[in-house]
Scaffold this motif. Structure first.
Motif, mmCIF file in Angstrom:
data_model
loop_
_atom_site.group_PDB
_atom_site.id
_atom_site.type_symbol
_atom_site.label_atom_id
_atom_site.label_comp_id
_atom_site.label_asym_id
_atom_site.label_seq_id
_atom_site.Cartn_x
_atom_site.Cartn_y
_atom_site.Cartn_z
ATOM 1 N N GLU A 47 4.029 21.051 121.742
ATOM 2 C CA GLU A 47 5.231 21.853 122.019
ATOM 3 C C GLU A 47 6.412 21.385 121.193
ATOM 4 O O GLU A 47 7.271 22.172 120.824
ATOM 5 N N ASP A 48 6.476 20.085 120.939
ATOM 6 C CA ASP A 48 7.600 19.539 120.206
ATOM 7 C C ASP A 48 7.454 19.823 118.715
ATOM 8 O O ASP A 48 6.351 19.821 118.172
ATOM 9 N N TYR A 49 8.594 20.034 118.077
ATOM 10 C CA TYR A 49 8.613 20.200 116.624
ATOM 11 C C TYR A 49 8.854 18.803 116.044
ATOM 12 O O TYR A 49 9.992 18.312 116.016
ATOM 13 N N ARG A 50 7.791 18.136 115.609
ATOM 14 C CA ARG A 50 7.907 16.740 115.176
ATOM 15 C C ARG A 50 6.772 16.432 114.212
ATOM 16 O O ARG A 50 5.721 17.067 114.257
ATOM 17 N N TYR A 51 6.964 15.438 113.386
ATOM 18 C CA TYR A 51 5.988 15.181 112.316
ATOM 19 C C TYR A 51 6.306 13.858 111.649
ATOM 20 O O TYR A 51 7.396 13.287 111.834
ATOM 21 N N THR A 52 5.359 13.402 110.836
ATOM 22 C CA THR A 52 5.637 12.308 109.907
ATOM 23 C C THR A 52 5.399 12.838 108.505
ATOM 24 O O THR A 52 4.572 13.730 108.301
ATOM 25 N N THR A 53 6.136 12.299 107.548
ATOM 26 C CA THR A 53 5.919 12.720 106.171
ATOM 27 C C THR A 53 6.277 11.574 105.241
ATOM 28 O O THR A 53 7.135 10.745 105.550
ATOM 29 N N ARG A 54 5.599 11.539 104.115
ATOM 30 C CA ARG A 54 5.880 10.518 103.119
ATOM 31 C C ARG A 54 6.878 11.097 102.129
ATOM 32 O O ARG A 54 6.705 12.209 101.631
ATOM 33 N N CYS A 55 7.944 10.355 101.844
ATOM 34 C CA CYS A 55 8.943 10.772 100.856
ATOM 35 C C CYS A 55 9.081 9.621 99.860
ATOM 36 O O CYS A 55 9.872 8.695 100.085
ATOM 37 N N GLY A 56 8.309 9.652 98.777
ATOM 38 C CA GLY A 56 8.356 8.575 97.793
ATOM 39 C C GLY A 56 8.063 7.249 98.456
ATOM 40 O O GLY A 56 7.047 7.103 99.157
ATOM 41 N N PRO A 57 8.970 6.263 98.307
ATOM 42 C CA PRO A 57 8.719 4.938 98.893
ATOM 43 C C PRO A 57 9.016 4.892 100.393
ATOM 44 O O PRO A 57 8.820 3.853 101.018
ATOM 45 N N LEU A 58 9.485 6.006 100.951
ATOM 46 C CA LEU A 58 9.891 6.039 102.364
ATOM 47 C C LEU A 58 8.907 6.845 103.196
ATOM 48 O O LEU A 58 8.258 7.776 102.705
ATOM 49 N N ARG A 59 8.845 6.508 104.473
ATOM 50 C CA ARG A 59 8.160 7.371 105.440
ATOM 51 C C ARG A 59 9.232 7.919 106.368
ATOM 52 O O ARG A 59 10.143 7.186 106.766
ATOM 53 N N VAL A 60 9.141 9.205 106.647
ATOM 54 C CA VAL A 60 10.092 9.831 107.566
ATOM 55 C C VAL A 60 9.337 10.263 108.818
ATOM 56 O O VAL A 60 8.274 10.894 108.723
ATOM 57 N N VAL A 61 9.863 9.877 109.969
ATOM 58 C CA VAL A 61 9.304 10.344 111.243
ATOM 59 C C VAL A 61 10.359 11.253 111.871
ATOM 60 O O VAL A 61 11.459 10.799 112.221
ATOM 61 N N GLY A 62 10.048 12.529 111.959
ATOM 62 C CA GLY A 62 10.977 13.509 112.526
ATOM 63 C C GLY A 62 10.689 13.701 114.005
ATOM 64 O O GLY A 62 9.558 14.028 114.375
ATOM 65 N N CYS A 63 11.692 13.479 114.845
ATOM 66 C CA CYS A 63 11.516 13.563 116.307
ATOM 67 C C CYS A 63 12.199 14.819 116.836
ATOM 68 O O CYS A 63 13.209 15.268 116.297
ATOM 69 N N ASP A 64 11.677 15.333 117.918
ATOM 70 C CA ASP A 64 12.296 16.464 118.614
ATOM 71 C C ASP A 64 13.100 15.903 119.789
ATOM 72 O O ASP A 64 12.547 15.236 120.669
ATOM 73 N N THR A 65 14.411 16.155 119.792
ATOM 74 C CA THR A 65 15.261 15.699 120.910
ATOM 75 C C THR A 65 15.780 16.881 121.729
ATOM 76 O O THR A 65 16.656 16.705 122.579
ATOM 77 N N THR A 66 15.287 18.083 121.457
ATOM 78 C CA THR A 66 15.896 19.267 122.076
ATOM 79 C C THR A 66 15.299 19.561 123.455
ATOM 80 O O THR A 66 14.154 19.221 123.752
ATOM 81 N N LEU A 67 16.108 20.231 124.272
ATOM 82 C CA LEU A 67 15.690 20.738 125.573
ATOM 83 C C LEU A 67 16.000 22.223 125.568
ATOM 84 O O LEU A 67 17.158 22.595 125.343
ATOM 85 N N PRO A 68 15.006 23.100 125.802
ATOM 86 C CA PRO A 68 15.268 24.533 125.720
ATOM 87 C C PRO A 68 16.453 24.947 126.601
ATOM 88 O O PRO A 68 16.534 24.576 127.776
ATOM 89 N N GLY A 69 17.378 25.677 126.000
ATOM 90 C CA GLY A 69 18.509 26.218 126.749
ATOM 91 C C GLY A 69 19.596 25.208 127.079
ATOM 92 O O GLY A 69 20.551 25.539 127.793
ATOM 93 N N ARG A 70 19.482 23.992 126.601
ATOM 94 C CA ARG A 70 20.470 22.961 126.923
ATOM 95 C C ARG A 70 21.097 22.418 125.639
ATOM 96 O O ARG A 70 20.467 22.413 124.590
ATOM 97 N N ASP A 71 22.344 21.955 125.756
ATOM 98 C CA ASP A 71 22.999 21.365 124.590
ATOM 99 C C ASP A 71 22.729 19.871 124.460
ATOM 100 O O ASP A 71 22.733 19.321 123.354
#
Ligand SMILES: [Fe+2]
Ligand SMILES: [Fe+2]
Length: 256
Positions: A99-123
């Motif tokens: 359900e969460d929009y999240r992933y890991t990806t390699r960016c050159g010498p870096l690794r990026v871990v993208g996390c989902d912090t959202t709650l539907p309908g909430r700020d």
């Protein structure tokens, strides 16, 4: 003497592209042009949420179209203004079925871990136990590569109550701090949401919040219950991996 060439990751945030306001798309296009003109070119672009104002399919198609001017890989995250399903329809995640929009990806010498912090309908945001367990497991997969953890809500207190009310809860920030302290290869947590440049830390880990490509939030500690926006210069960030370290720059966009 010429030093080592940096590997650049550009961070754009909070374009809030809207069906009702052409300016925001134009401003995102300006930021995209500024990133595309960089020399050396960034190896990747990260967009940390609030891509669309209302979360409509048309808004995401506009964002996708504007970002398609970038030749390098572009990775996006959702924010509180985004609609998870519509975001995923325009920016599919290969192989992700959670359900969460999240992933890991390699960016050159870096690794990026993208996390989902959202709650539907909430700020406000959330990094509840399952999300932190996911992050911990992703970070444990590779303890060598310098890693950037990206999310929409910065795990920081702004000192402005109106912002802090729509941030991450104290308990979630503390628990995230424990996760990253167990993974010293996390060099930076990068976020958006607050529409201004903010630097703080979570334990020993620097936390950076990126300005918006659209409009900035007013620096106002005198009226702590009010969130105001102000037409200060839009901007983006450049995270430069150089000689094993990571340095973050902020670049305004426009004719200043
Ligand atoms: Fe935003
Ligand atoms: Fe936001």
């Amino acid at each position: 003497m010429r030093g080592p060439e940096p590997f650049l990751v550009a961070q754009l945030s909070d374009p809030h592209v809207s069906d009702d306001d052409d300016d925001r798309g134009r401003l995102l296009a300006d930021a995209v042009r500024a990133v595309a003109a960089l020399d050396p070119a960034p190896g990747a672009v990260l967009v940390t949420g609030d891509l669309a104002e209302h979360g409509s399919a048309r808004e995401y198609e506009q964002v996708r179209e504007l970002l398609s001017a970038l030749a390098m890989p572009v990775h996006v995250l959702g924010g509180n203004h985004d609609d998870g399903e519509a975001l995923r329809a325009s920016f599919p995640l290969p192989g992700a079925d959670d359900e969460d929009y999240r992933y890991t990806t390699r960016c050159g010498p870096l690794r990026v871990v993208g996390c989902d912090t959202t709650l539907p309908g909430r700020d406000e945001g959330s990094l509840a136990a399952e999300r932190l367990a996911w992050l911990d497991a992703r970070l444990a997969e590779d303890r060598e590569t310098p890693t950037v953890v990206a999310m929409h809500h910065p795990p920081l207190l702004m000192g402005i109550p109106a912002w802090d009310e729509i941030g991450l809860p104290d308990a979630d920030r503390a628990a995230l701090g424990e996760v990253v302290s167990a993974h010293p290869h996390v060099r930076r947590i990068v976020a958006g949401h607050v529409h201004r440049t903010v630097l703080g830390s979570l334990g020993a880990c620097p936390v950076f919040a990126c300005p918006s490509t659209w409009i900035q939030s007013l620096l106002d500690f005198a009226h702590p219950d009010r969130l105001s926006v102000v037409p200060e210069p839009p901007g983006f960030a450049l995270h430069a991996a150089v000689a094993g370290e990571l340095v973050s720059h902020v670049q305004p966009v426009g004719d200043w």
